[in-house]
Design a protein around this motif. Structure first.
Motif, mmCIF file in Angstrom:
data_model
loop_
_atom_site.group_PDB
_atom_site.id
_atom_site.type_symbol
_atom_site.label_atom_id
_atom_site.label_comp_id
_atom_site.label_asym_id
_atom_site.label_seq_id
_atom_site.Cartn_x
_atom_site.Cartn_y
_atom_site.Cartn_z
ATOM 1 N N ARG A 42 0.435 -0.528 -0.953
ATOM 2 C CA ARG A 42 0.163 -0.988 -2.129
ATOM 3 C C ARG A 42 -0.091 -2.589 -1.917
ATOM 4 O O ARG A 42 0.742 -2.962 -1.085
ATOM 5 C CB ARG A 42 1.029 -0.828 -3.291
ATOM 6 C CG ARG A 42 2.596 -1.457 -3.173
ATOM 7 C CD ARG A 42 3.468 -1.093 -4.051
ATOM 8 N NE ARG A 42 3.299 -2.171 -5.199
ATOM 9 C CZ ARG A 42 3.748 -1.808 -6.586
ATOM 10 N NH1 ARG A 42 4.679 -0.936 -6.855
ATOM 11 N NH2 ARG A 42 3.425 -2.411 -7.565
ATOM 12 N N GLY A 43 -0.859 -3.263 -2.584
ATOM 13 C CA GLY A 43 -1.187 -4.671 -2.369
ATOM 14 C C GLY A 43 -1.858 -5.316 -3.374
ATOM 15 O O GLY A 43 -2.119 -4.670 -4.284
ATOM 16 N N CYS A 55 -2.118 -13.212 -0.890
ATOM 17 C CA CYS A 55 -2.468 -11.705 -0.396
ATOM 18 C C CYS A 55 -1.410 -11.007 0.086
ATOM 19 O O CYS A 55 -0.555 -11.445 1.002
ATOM 20 C CB CYS A 55 -3.382 -11.827 0.736
ATOM 21 S SG CYS A 55 -4.770 -12.714 0.468
ATOM 22 N N THR A 56 -0.797 -9.915 -0.780
ATOM 23 C CA THR A 56 0.397 -9.010 -0.369
ATOM 24 C C THR A 56 -0.030 -7.699 -0.122
ATOM 25 O O THR A 56 -1.084 -7.036 -0.333
ATOM 26 C CB THR A 56 1.250 -9.251 -1.565
ATOM 27 O OG1 THR A 56 0.581 -8.406 -2.897
ATOM 28 C CG2 THR A 56 1.740 -10.585 -1.882
ATOM 29 N N VAL A 57 0.789 -7.006 0.834
ATOM 30 C CA VAL A 57 0.838 -5.469 1.226
ATOM 31 C C VAL A 57 2.140 -4.973 1.492
ATOM 32 O O VAL A 57 2.906 -5.950 2.119
ATOM 33 C CB VAL A 57 -0.340 -5.596 2.381
ATOM 34 C CG1 VAL A 57 0.316 -6.041 3.634
ATOM 35 C CG2 VAL A 57 -0.643 -3.950 2.470
ATOM 36 N N GLU A 58 2.430 -3.819 0.960
ATOM 37 C CA GLU A 58 3.696 -3.168 1.098
ATOM 38 C C GLU A 58 3.247 -1.820 1.737
ATOM 39 O O GLU A 58 2.383 -1.133 1.241
ATOM 40 C CB GLU A 58 4.583 -2.913 -0.176
ATOM 41 C CG GLU A 58 4.742 -4.092 -0.796
ATOM 42 C CD GLU A 58 5.635 -4.061 -2.351
ATOM 43 O OE1 GLU A 58 6.114 -2.872 -2.259
ATOM 44 O OE2 GLU A 58 5.693 -4.611 -2.982
ATOM 45 N N ILE A 59 3.701 -1.620 2.990
ATOM 46 C CA ILE A 59 3.537 -0.521 3.446
ATOM 47 C C ILE A 59 4.851 0.186 4.254
ATOM 48 O O ILE A 59 5.681 -0.663 4.992
ATOM 49 C CB ILE A 59 2.817 -0.563 4.851
ATOM 50 C CG1 ILE A 59 1.182 -1.055 4.545
ATOM 51 C CG2 ILE A 59 2.620 0.761 5.660
ATOM 52 C CD1 ILE A 59 0.290 -1.545 5.714
ATOM 53 N N GLN A 64 4.349 -7.743 3.556
ATOM 54 C CA GLN A 64 3.523 -8.986 4.216
ATOM 55 C C GLN A 64 3.045 -9.786 3.036
ATOM 56 O O GLN A 64 2.409 -9.127 2.156
ATOM 57 C CB GLN A 64 2.568 -8.568 5.148
ATOM 58 C CG GLN A 64 3.442 -8.057 6.553
ATOM 59 C CD GLN A 64 2.334 -7.823 7.546
ATOM 60 O OE1 GLN A 64 1.078 -7.290 7.457
ATOM 61 N NE2 GLN A 64 2.688 -7.461 8.661
ATOM 62 N N GLU A 65 3.198 -11.084 3.215
ATOM 63 C CA GLU A 65 2.350 -12.080 2.185
ATOM 64 C C GLU A 65 1.823 -13.042 3.292
ATOM 65 O O GLU A 65 2.358 -13.443 4.269
ATOM 66 C CB GLU A 65 3.319 -12.353 1.369
ATOM 67 C CG GLU A 65 2.674 -13.226 0.367
ATOM 68 C CD GLU A 65 3.848 -13.827 -0.607
ATOM 69 O OE1 GLU A 65 3.528 -14.732 -1.148
ATOM 70 O OE2 GLU A 65 4.721 -13.000 -1.171
ATOM 71 N N LEU A 66 0.521 -13.237 2.891
ATOM 72 C CA LEU A 66 -0.209 -14.353 3.346
ATOM 73 C C LEU A 66 -0.870 -14.944 2.497
ATOM 74 O O LEU A 66 -1.345 -14.731 1.150
ATOM 75 C CB LEU A 66 -0.969 -13.822 4.464
ATOM 76 C CG LEU A 66 -2.243 -13.124 4.234
ATOM 77 C CD1 LEU A 66 -3.335 -13.683 4.241
ATOM 78 C CD2 LEU A 66 -2.211 -11.882 5.485
ATOM 79 N N GLN A 82 -8.619 -4.843 5.997
ATOM 80 C CA GLN A 82 -8.092 -5.698 7.380
ATOM 81 C C GLN A 82 -6.725 -5.426 7.250
ATOM 82 O O GLN A 82 -5.850 -4.955 8.261
ATOM 83 C CB GLN A 82 -8.476 -6.889 7.145
ATOM 84 C CG GLN A 82 -7.965 -7.693 8.646
ATOM 85 C CD GLN A 82 -8.294 -9.360 8.699
ATOM 86 O OE1 GLN A 82 -8.858 -9.894 7.499
ATOM 87 N NE2 GLN A 82 -8.219 -9.808 9.604
ATOM 88 N N GLN A 83 -5.875 -5.259 6.176
ATOM 89 C CA GLN A 83 -4.439 -5.437 6.170
ATOM 90 C C GLN A 83 -4.318 -4.008 6.333
ATOM 91 O O GLN A 83 -3.051 -3.671 7.171
ATOM 92 C CB GLN A 83 -3.804 -5.772 4.977
ATOM 93 C CG GLN A 83 -3.818 -7.455 4.609
ATOM 94 C CD GLN A 83 -3.356 -7.555 3.075
ATOM 95 O OE1 GLN A 83 -4.151 -7.070 2.114
ATOM 96 N NE2 GLN A 83 -2.532 -8.586 3.103
ATOM 97 N N LEU A 84 -4.707 -2.962 5.778
ATOM 98 C CA LEU A 84 -4.562 -1.582 5.922
ATOM 99 C C LEU A 84 -4.634 -1.190 7.562
ATOM 100 O O LEU A 84 -3.831 -0.236 7.849
ATOM 101 C CB LEU A 84 -5.329 -0.690 4.856
ATOM 102 C CG LEU A 84 -4.712 -1.013 3.468
ATOM 103 C CD1 LEU A 84 -5.703 -0.167 2.548
ATOM 104 C CD2 LEU A 84 -3.436 -0.707 3.270
#
Length: 164
Positions: A42-43, A55-59, A64-66, A82-84
């Motif tokens: 999710r992000g 920009c956040t992503v949780e895997i 991660q946050e940038l 790109q994150q996935l």
């Protein structure tokens, strides 16, 4: 179990569905593995169009946050993919692993319900942009980008036309 149920189960075992929710300056998403109906990731991206977007992503248990420059929703979709697919931390080898992308969509005139995104659907959404100016234009841009970049992945819109 019938042959149809077996075939459906086999198809679902290979399906990963990206569900996107766009706002006027945001993009939120979840990626699901339909084999066991679990969330893979999710992000989101906030402040699209600003000098700096979060920009956040949780895997899994990793978050991660940038901060990046994300000028529009098309760039937000690219950032998501790109994150996935990041070789170090992503959950996909390549974007084509996504079997379909679903959108909560606002208005397309006489088109309602759940629809496959086609040029006719996009035209209908464009015609209703004055009714939903904060939602339709970014959705249209994102859908067009995804249609161009990932032409083999079906795009599906679930319209909430009745509300509007």
């Amino acid at each position: 179990m019938s042959q149809a149920q077996i075939a459906r189960k086999g198809l679902l075992a290979r399906m990963k569905i990206l569900v996107a929710n766009l706002g006027s300056t945001s993009f939120k998403y979840r990626l699901f593995d339909m084999a066991d109906e679990r969330q893979l990731a999710r992000g989101g991206i906030e402040r699209i169009g600003s000098a700096e977007s979060r920009c956040t992503v949780e895997i899994g248990s990793q978050r991660q946050e940038l901060v990046a420059q994300v000028p529009d929703h098309a760039a937000a979709v690219r950032q998501c993919l790109q994150q996935l697919t990041d070789p170090q931390s992503g959950c996909l080898q390549q974007a084509s692993e996504v079997s379909a992308i679903g959108f909560k969509a606002v208005h397309a005139g006489g088109i309602s319900g759940v629809q496959r995104v086609t040029p006719e659907v996009l035209t209908a959404m464009e015609e209703m942009s004055q009714v939903a100016p904060a939602h339709n234009p970014p959705y249209i841009a994102a859908m067009r980008l995804l249609g161009e970049k990932l032409p083999d992945i079906p795009l599906v819109a679930a319209f909430e036309t009745g509300f509007h």
